[in-house]
Scaffold this active site. Structure first.
Site, PDB file in Angstrom:
ATOM      1  N   LYS A   1     -96.358 -16.027 -63.842  1.00 57.05           N
ATOM      2  CA  LYS A   1     -96.979 -16.614 -65.143  1.00 57.05           C
ATOM      3  C   LYS A   1     -96.111 -17.595 -66.091  1.00 57.05           C
ATOM      4  CE  LYS A   1     -97.485 -15.509 -69.400  1.00 57.05           C
ATOM      5  NZ  LYS A   1     -97.643 -16.979 -70.147  1.00 57.05           N
TER       6      LYS A   1
ATOM      7  N   GLU B   1     -83.778 -11.656 -68.939  1.00 55.17           N
ATOM      8  CA  GLU B   1     -82.903 -12.548 -69.512  1.00 55.17           C
ATOM      9  C   GLU B   1     -83.424 -12.907 -70.971  1.00 55.17           C
ATOM     10  OE1 GLU B   1     -80.241 -13.481 -67.999  1.00 55.17           O
ATOM     11  OE2 GLU B   1     -80.630 -12.855 -66.022  1.00 55.17           O
TER      12      GLU B   1
ATOM     13  N   CYS C   1     -81.239 -21.500 -73.801  1.00 56.65           N
ATOM     14  CA  CYS C   1     -80.789 -20.337 -74.568  1.00 56.65           C
ATOM     15  C   CYS C   1     -79.115 -20.048 -74.545  1.00 56.65           C
ATOM     16  CB  CYS C   1     -80.920 -19.032 -73.539  1.00 56.65           C
ATOM     17  SG  CYS C   1     -80.802 -19.515 -71.655  1.00 56.65           S
TER      18      CYS C   1
ATOM     19  N   GLU D   1     -81.531 -16.294 -83.890  1.00 62.11           N
ATOM     20  CA  GLU D   1     -82.121 -17.065 -82.960  1.00 62.11           C
ATOM     21  C   GLU D   1     -82.985 -18.367 -83.544  1.00 62.11           C
ATOM     22  OE1 GLU D   1     -83.991 -16.393 -79.449  1.00 62.11           O
ATOM     23  OE2 GLU D   1     -82.292 -17.620 -78.325  1.00 62.11           O
TER      24      GLU D   1
HETATM   25  P1  NAP Z   1     -91.280 -15.600 -75.335  1.00 59.95           P
HETATM   26  O1  NAP Z   1     -92.542 -16.008 -76.508  1.00 59.95           O
HETATM   27  O2  NAP Z   1     -90.899 -14.222 -75.205  1.00 59.95           O
HETATM   28  O3  NAP Z   1     -92.332 -15.851 -74.041  1.00 59.95           O
HETATM   29  C1  NAP Z   1     -91.757 -15.745 -72.740  1.00 59.95           C
HETATM   30  C2  NAP Z   1     -92.779 -15.462 -71.614  1.00 59.95           C
HETATM   31  O4  NAP Z   1     -93.242 -14.239 -71.729  1.00 59.95           O
HETATM   32  C3  NAP Z   1     -93.883 -16.432 -71.786  1.00 59.95           C
HETATM   33  O5  NAP Z   1     -94.370 -16.685 -70.357  1.00 59.95           O
HETATM   34  C4  NAP Z   1     -94.812 -15.608 -72.689  1.00 59.95           C
HETATM   35  O6  NAP Z   1     -96.230 -16.121 -72.611  1.00 59.95           O
HETATM   36  C5  NAP Z   1     -94.834 -14.129 -72.212  1.00 59.95           C
HETATM   37  N1  NAP Z   1     -95.011 -13.185 -72.944  1.00 59.95           N
HETATM   38  C6  NAP Z   1     -95.333 -12.991 -74.121  1.00 59.95           C
HETATM   39  N2  NAP Z   1     -95.769 -11.790 -74.581  1.00 59.95           N
HETATM   40  C7  NAP Z   1     -95.839 -11.065 -73.397  1.00 59.95           C
HETATM   41  C8  NAP Z   1     -96.230  -9.760 -73.390  1.00 59.95           C
HETATM   42  N3  NAP Z   1     -96.453  -8.872 -74.146  1.00 59.95           N
HETATM   43  N4  NAP Z   1     -95.946  -9.076 -71.992  1.00 59.95           N
HETATM   44  C9  NAP Z   1     -95.398  -9.842 -71.140  1.00 59.95           C
HETATM   45  N5  NAP Z   1     -95.199 -11.353 -71.157  1.00 59.95           N
HETATM   46  C10 NAP Z   1     -95.240 -11.785 -72.352  1.00 59.95           C
HETATM   47  O7  NAP Z   1     -90.243 -16.789 -75.009  1.00 59.95           O
HETATM   48  P2  NAP Z   1     -90.326 -18.392 -75.379  1.00 59.95           P
HETATM   49  O8  NAP Z   1     -90.446 -18.555 -76.970  1.00 59.95           O
HETATM   50  O9  NAP Z   1     -91.346 -18.688 -74.397  1.00 59.95           O
HETATM   51  O10 NAP Z   1     -88.847 -18.713 -75.039  1.00 59.95           O
HETATM   52  C11 NAP Z   1     -87.890 -18.868 -75.897  1.00 59.95           C
HETATM   53  C12 NAP Z   1     -86.883 -17.513 -75.760  1.00 59.95           C
HETATM   54  O11 NAP Z   1     -86.646 -17.448 -74.415  1.00 59.95           O
HETATM   55  C13 NAP Z   1     -85.764 -17.649 -76.760  1.00 59.95           C
HETATM   56  O12 NAP Z   1     -85.345 -16.293 -77.255  1.00 59.95           O
HETATM   57  C14 NAP Z   1     -84.697 -18.040 -75.531  1.00 59.95           C
HETATM   58  O13 NAP Z   1     -83.177 -17.487 -75.967  1.00 59.95           O
HETATM   59  C15 NAP Z   1     -85.166 -17.380 -74.641  1.00 59.95           C
HETATM   60  N6  NAP Z   1     -84.475 -17.732 -73.187  1.00 59.95           N
HETATM   61  C16 NAP Z   1     -83.670 -16.845 -72.626  1.00 59.95           C
HETATM   62  C17 NAP Z   1     -83.120 -17.331 -71.491  1.00 59.95           C
HETATM   63  C18 NAP Z   1     -82.027 -16.444 -70.829  1.00 59.95           C
HETATM   64  O14 NAP Z   1     -81.537 -16.827 -69.696  1.00 59.95           O
HETATM   65  N7  NAP Z   1     -81.450 -15.584 -71.248  1.00 59.95           N
HETATM   66  C19 NAP Z   1     -83.429 -18.622 -70.701  1.00 59.95           C
HETATM   67  C20 NAP Z   1     -84.199 -19.345 -71.567  1.00 59.95           C
HETATM   68  C21 NAP Z   1     -84.817 -18.785 -72.625  1.00 59.95           C
HETATM   69  P3  NAP Z   1     -96.902 -16.995 -73.871  1.00 59.95           P
HETATM   70  O15 NAP Z   1     -96.388 -18.145 -73.772  1.00 59.95           O
HETATM   71  O16 NAP Z   1     -98.118 -17.048 -73.656  1.00 59.95           O
HETATM   72  O17 NAP Z   1     -96.283 -16.281 -75.218  1.00 59.95           O
END
Ligand code: NAP
Length: 492
Positions: free
Chosen positions: A185, A260, A294, A396
């Site tokens: 997904k 991650e 990130c 963040e």
């Molecule tokens: P996010 O809101 O946490 O979403 C990540 C993924 O999870 C999306 O596909 C999202 O779908 C899905 N999701 C949301 N709620 C969920 C639930 N209850 N159960 C399962 N999946 C769910 O993060 P984002 O805003 O897309 O990305 C930014 C974040 O990612 C930042 O905090 C960044 O630091 C982090 N990040 C970390 C790394 C690493 O390697 N550590 C790399 C890149 C990014 P939806 O899009 O529909 O909400």
């Protein structure tokens, strides 16, 4: 290369799920709009899938795992990964254009970094699995133990919007290499390259059910995947709050789990650094991909002796990043991923002002014209004068906003750098090799670069500590995560 100045919108694929080898809409036919953030215009729609679609995908993946895919050899799977890489390489311009349209990132970045890295991920894990070794533990002639690595079964892969295909391929490649089947997904904000990847999978002959793609919202599709009893492992990249919800569901089910998560990474600059190289490196670390990586270094600590001089040079370097049409190959700074994210980032600029911050550059939207007038653009922003433990400097933001702070001794720098809940990455800039090693060792961080940033070797462990995640991916760490080890003890 495409003439990207005259966009060929035909590259935008029709939004469909890919389940059991069939492209299809959600069971109930609902859809979600997909937007180009630079133009604030709808590009296409994707299915708004629900738990029933996840059930169907999990059943297809389970059947594929129990079928002939479960008997494929390492060589066959590695060849398939190479074929996927070759096909993506053939269509690299279209992939890069889609990533740029969907995410707002400069086409030049997608074409030179994101998509080449996707290709490398598939080729790297094809090679890694071909050359994988497992252990043997002889017991002084009485017995011998050897370790087999077996696939886990169906894996759920959930990815964010900032490096859409780059991060998805980082999971798909090792998971397939080890013989699992997948339900993926992507973020519903940036689903287009994942859709194109499904087309590539279909074209190169990945068997039906081995790779399934289910589009939709996280709280609907993502949550249903995490809770699904037939999905035995979850690899999640995203925010810390979402990771918390994922862990709360998956951990009691004893699923294999990789998280991650978010970061607020320090960049530490010593007065003996190579000044000009460091200014360029620090600006890149803070503002690459509009600060939406990130690993970005959004807290910049500079030794007091060079603080004023460094600040002036950094502002000059940051101002070379000029927001523009992301699809113009000359553009070096694109749009943020969405209007909603722009509003979140701007709220932090307001907070910084309330906390006493001084905006050194940026802090506002650029004046954009024509089709870009309503785009999600923000100038790269550098803020001085904030306490290192202020909210702006510790939460963040995940956008083009960095704070800058002076320090006196290496001990001060380490204390300030570690004063956050996150522990993902950091960088240290010094010409004193001892300082570099000592500070790297003292940082509470999964990854540290010295005199560089985001220089990646795909064999090394990738991941964070503290609230930045659990587990490591990369090289053998990925191959181990996407498999179960089984010890066999033979009495001699
Ligand atoms: P996010 O809101 O946490 O979403 C990540 C993924 O999870 C999306 O596909 C999202 O779908 C899905 N999701 C949301 N709620 C969920 C639930 N209850 N159960 C399962 N999946 C769910 O993060 P984002 O805003 O897309 O990305 C930014 C974040 O990612 C930042 O905090 C960044 O630091 C982090 N990040 C970390 C790394 C690493 O390697 N550590 C790399 C890149 C990014 P939806 O899009 O529909 O909400």
């Amino acid at each position: 290369m495409n003439d990207v100045m005259n966009l060929d919108r035909d590259v935008v694929p029709e939004g469909r799920n890919y389940i059991g080898g069939v492209f299809q809409q959600a069971g109930d036919g609902e859809v979600i709009g997909v937007y180009d953030p630079a133009r604030d215009a709808e590009l296409t729609t994707i299915p708004r899938s629900k738990a029933a679609d996840v059930d169907q995908a999990a059943a297809a993946a389970k059947a594929a795992f129990e079928g002939p895919w479960g008997r494929t050899t390492v060589a066959e799977r590695a060849d398939l990964l190479d074929a996927i890489a070759d096909e993506i390489e053939r269509e690299i311009d279209d992939f890069a254009l889609l990533e740029s349209l969907d995410n707002g990132k400069p086409f030049s970045l997608a074409r030179s970094v994101d998509i080449p890295r996707v290709i490398s991920n598939f080729r790297f894990f094809a090679g890694a699995v071909r050359h994988q070794e497992t252990g043997a533990h002889p017991m002084d002639g009485d017995a011998i133990n050897y370790t087999l690595r077996r696939p886990v079964g169906v894996f759920g892969l959930i990815t964010p919007w900032n490096l859409p295909l780059y991060l998805l391929s980082w999971k798909v490649a090792p998971a397939l290499a080890m013989g699992n089947t997948l339900v993926a997904k992507p973020s519903e904000v940036t689903p287009l390259t994942a859709m194109k990847l499904a087309e590539v999978m279909h074209k190169v002959g990945v068997p039906a059910g081995v790779f399934n793609l289910v589009h939709g919202y996280g709280h609907e599709v993502g949550q249903a995947m995490v809770a699904h009893p037939d999905i035995k492992g979850i690899s999640f990249t995203g925010g810390t709050a979402t990771g918390h919800r994922v862990a709360a569901t998956a951990a009691p089910m004893f699923k294999k789990l990789s998280l991650e998560l978010g970061g607020k990474n320090p960049t530490i600059v010593f007065e003996d650094c190579d000044f000009d190289e460091t200014v360029k490196g620090v600006a890149r670390a803070a503002f690459a991909n509009q600060g939406q990586i990130c690993l970005c270094g959004s807290r910049i600590f500079v030794q007091r002796e060079i603080y004023e001089r460094f600040k002036t040079a950094l502002v000059e370097e940051v101002n070379k990043r000029v927001p523009g049409n992301p699809q113009d190959p000359a553009t070096n700074f694109g749009a943020l991923v969405s209007q909603a994210h722009l509003a979140k980032v701007e709220s932090y600029i307001d907070l910084a002002k309330k906390e006493g911050g001084v905006i050194l550059c940026g802090g506002e939207r650029p004046e954009m014209h024509g089709e870009f007038a309503k785009g999600a653009f923000l100038k790269p922003t550098l803020i001085d004068g904030l306490a290192y433990d202020s909210r702006t400097a510790t939460e963040e933001i995940f956008g083009p906003v960095a704070t800058i702070h002076p320090f006196d001794t290496p001990e001060d720098a380490v204390e300030m750098a570690n004063a956050v809940r996150y522990g993902l990455a950091g960088s240290v800039w010094t010409q004193d090799i001892k300082t570099g090693h000592r500070v790297a060792a003292a940082l509470e961080s999964g990854m540290v670069w010295v005199n560089t940033w985001l220089l990646r070797d795909l064999r090394v462990p990738f991941g964070g500590m503290k609230d930045s995640g659990v587990g490591r991916e990369g090289g053998r760490f990925s191959l181990e995560f996407y498999s179960e080890s089984r010890n066999v003890c033979v009495k001699l």
